[in-house]
Design an enzyme around this catalytic site. Structure first.
Site, PDB file in Angstrom:
ATOM      1  N   PHE A   1       0.814  -1.228   0.000  1.00 56.72           N
ATOM      2  CA  PHE A   1       0.000   0.000   0.000  1.00 56.72           C
ATOM      3  C   PHE A   1       0.838   1.265   0.000  1.00 56.72           C
ATOM      4  CE2 PHE A   1       0.776  -0.247   4.605  1.00 56.72           C
ATOM      5  CZ  PHE A   1       1.002   1.077   4.904  1.00 56.72           C
TER       6      PHE A   1
ATOM      7  N   LYS B   1      -1.284  -7.013  -9.395  1.00 56.13           N
ATOM      8  CA  LYS B   1      -2.276  -7.082  -8.312  1.00 56.13           C
ATOM      9  C   LYS B   1      -1.833  -6.054  -7.274  1.00 56.13           C
ATOM     10  CE  LYS B   1      -3.031  -8.360  -4.586  1.00 56.13           C
ATOM     11  NZ  LYS B   1      -3.411  -7.329  -3.563  1.00 56.13           N
TER      12      LYS B   1
ATOM     13  N   GLU C   1      -4.983  -3.698  -2.125  1.00 53.49           N
ATOM     14  CA  GLU C   1      -6.428  -3.436  -2.116  1.00 53.49           C
ATOM     15  C   GLU C   1      -6.772  -2.190  -1.296  1.00 53.49           C
ATOM     16  OE1 GLU C   1      -4.656  -5.816  -0.785  1.00 53.49           O
ATOM     17  OE2 GLU C   1      -5.724  -6.994   0.714  1.00 53.49           O
TER      18      GLU C   1
ATOM     19  N   SER D   1       5.355  -7.076   3.137  1.00 56.91           N
ATOM     20  CA  SER D   1       5.941  -7.425   4.437  1.00 56.91           C
ATOM     21  C   SER D   1       6.704  -8.757   4.346  1.00 56.91           C
ATOM     22  CB  SER D   1       4.828  -7.524   5.477  1.00 56.91           C
ATOM     23  OG  SER D   1       3.890  -8.499   5.061  1.00 56.91           O
TER      24      SER D   1
ATOM     25  N   CYS E   1       9.515   1.694   3.297  1.00 57.78           N
ATOM     26  CA  CYS E   1      10.426   0.588   3.606  1.00 57.78           C
ATOM     27  C   CYS E   1      11.839   1.112   3.812  1.00 57.78           C
ATOM     28  CB  CYS E   1      10.408  -0.433   2.486  1.00 57.78           C
ATOM     29  SG  CYS E   1      11.034   0.256   0.968  1.00 57.78           S
TER      30      CYS E   1
ATOM     31  N   GLU F   1       9.243  -4.401  12.770  1.00 60.40           N
ATOM     32  CA  GLU F   1       8.967  -3.224  11.941  1.00 60.40           C
ATOM     33  C   GLU F   1       7.643  -2.608  12.407  1.00 60.40           C
ATOM     34  OE1 GLU F   1       7.843  -4.020   7.834  1.00 60.40           O
ATOM     35  OE2 GLU F   1       8.892  -2.214   7.188  1.00 60.40           O
TER      36      GLU F   1
END
Ligand code: NAD
Length: 497
Positions: A149, A173, A176, A226, A281, A382
């Site tokens: 995301f 993909k 979402e 992740s 990240c 994290e």
């Protein structure tokens, strides 16, 4: 309610799924769209379309493909304000930061425009008497991308422009949580002249991901997200004989040496830890304060964290926007609670921030911990939010060992005025991307991006020269003209003379 479907074969595809996800505007907390979550049948249809499109696209000349990419680049530039606003509206990051992330994606398209040069093979005349040999790189087939995301434009653009430039077709993909940017990019790519079916976007969740992993027509998968999901993707793609690169999570350390320019280090840390609300990240989530710099560092940081301007992404005064969802906001605040219980000193507490007029938005203020220790959960895991942990180290070696012992290895930086220290750090640190007096060392598109250790499963980094290698297969041809062939059978392993 706005409905977000899929983009397959050059047009919007209404899938047959009844399953939907909710997309929010994080600045107000209101649901703005409903996204269709693909079934296995939807994914398989998109892959079938991409497989057919591969037959034509892979035969186009690299120059033809480059020209489509060039047009795509122009359209991204022309539509950059709209694309940026889409990012802000679903992710929440502030406008200029969102625009910067779009530009970093655009740079990959610019790099991919050089594909005729990048695909040039190697040739040796006379590897044997009258025998020539050359190697060439050919596309793989249908490739897939599964993205997180936090960079709804940049991370998908690390993948599909490179893959498509190499002659592959692509099924993306996206996350979402913020799917609209990918849908808009697909529309623009079509407008640039990309044939239908070459780039497809299918929205979905785990079911869609598993359908990609299990479809035998997918040749390669690029994943960013992740670490637990990256590992799952890596293992299962390998089991299904697919090429795979799976980039995972991070816990980036910024080492602050006592000889550094403190202002520069503090400002660098502020942007790197709290920019994009820490949802990067490459965010620096750990500051390793070496020796006597610790007290002044914490003092200077705390003043700046307290005065961080938090607000909606479209407000020009905002330095930091909301988090992506209520669920993620709760998770990040939960980590701060844990840190307090673990005994770290919470110097700045942003948990209770409320914004007038935006009471339902997913906001929190910046948090700063001091005296964080190696064994603490807030150090090991994290957090992916605006929380910076200061760990104190007595000297450079202790700081270096901290960085090297951590399970993640995405990015790191050191702030120092000493050339020897900088050079030693770059050489000995076990991390994929390193900055020396650079707080967020994200490589440019003509280098490649990737971490070490549990921040990347696979052999190749993403985009840049590594991207060309990942999205192509090497073929080596050895040839001689029939007039040079001796007619006697040879039963020995051929050696060149
Ligand atoms: P995530 O792992 O939850 O989701 C990433 C993708 O995987 C999404 O498309 C999602 O739909 C899919 N997914 C989620 N759960 C799944 C499951 N159980 N099975 C199959 N697919 C699943 O990550 P996120 O929260 O969207 O993004 C944040 C994470 O991404 C952070 O850990 C961050 O460090 C990482 N990230 C890494 C890099 C990098 O370059 N290393 C870059 C950006 C983000």
């Amino acid at each position: 309610m706005n409905s977000i479907e899929h983009f397959v074969d050059g047009k919007i595809l209404k899938g047959n799924s009844k399953k939907t996800g909710k997309v929010f505007d994080p600045s107000t907390g209101e649901q703005t769209s409903e996204v269709k979550l693909a079934t296995t049948a939807d994914i398989n249809k998109a892959i079938e379309v991409a497989k057919k499109a591969f037959l034509g696209w892979s035969q186009k000349t690299p120059l033809f493909r480059a020209r489509v990419l060039f047009k795509f680049k122009e359209l991204i530039e022309k539509n950059s304000d709209e694309l940026t606003k889409i990012i802000v509206s679903e992710h929440g990051k502030v406008y200029e930061d969102a625009k910067g992330s779009l530009i970093r994606g655009l740079e990959v398209v610019e790099f991919a425009c050089g594909i005729p040069q990048l695909l040039k093979g190697e040739f040796t005349e006379n590897v044997g008497t009258n025998v020539d040999s050359w190697s060439t790189r050919q596309p793989l087939g249908v490739c897939a991308g599964i993205t997180p995301f936090n960079f709804p434009a940049m991370v998908p653009m690390w993948m599909f422009p490179m893959s498509i430039a190499c002659g592959n077709t692509f099924v993306l993909k996206p996350s979402e949580k913020d799917p609209s940017c990918s849908m808009k990019l697909a529309e623009l790519f079509m407008e640039a002249g990309l044939p239908p079916g070459v780039f497809n976007v299918v929205n979905g969740d785990k079911e869609a991901v598993d359908a990609i992993i299990n479809n035998k027509d997918i040749a390669a998968v690029s994943f960013v997200g992740s670490t637990p999901i990256a590992k799952y993707i890596y293992e299962n793609c390998a089991k299904n004989e697919k090429r795979v690169q799976a980039l995972g999570g991070a816990k980036n350390h910024c080492v602050i040496m006592p000889d550094c320019d403190l202002d520069q280090a503090v400002n660098g840390l502020m942007g790197a830890a709290y920019g994009s609300a820490g949802e990067r990240c490459m965010a620096q989530s750990v500051a390793v304060a070496v020796g006597k710099i610790a007290d002044p560092l914490v003092k200077n940081l705390s003043k700046k964290v307290e005065s961080l301007k938090v607000g909606p992404g479209l407000d020009k005064k905002s330095q930091m926007g909301p988090l992506v969802t209520k669920q993620h906001l709760d998770k990040v605040k939960g980590y701060v609670d844990i840190g307090v219980k673990e005994g770290a000193k919470l110097v700045v507490d942003g948990r209770n921030l409320k914004l007038q007029g935006y009471e339902k938005g997913f906001y929190m203020g910046g948090c700063l911990f001091d005296h964080v220790k190696k064994g603490m959960k807030i150090y090991k895991e994290e957090i992916f939010g605006p929380v910076l942990s200061v760990v104190r180290a007595k000297d450079y070696n202790e700081a270096l060992n901290l960085v090297n012992d951590h399970e993640f290895g995405n990015g790191t930086s050191i702030f120092t005025r000493d050339g020897d220290t900088g050079r030693s750090f770059a050489s000995n640190v076990k991390i994929g991307m390193v900055g020396i007096n650079i707080p967020i060392p994200v490589p440019m598109a003509f280098h490649s991006f990737g971490g070490w250790k549990r921040s990347l499963f696979g052999d190749q980094h993403i985009h840049g020269p590594e991207g060309v290698r990942f999205y192509t297969k090497l073929k080596t041809i050895t040839s001689r003209w029939p007039s040079g062939i001796k007619s006697d059978p040879e039963f020995i392993m051929p050696t060149m003379k």
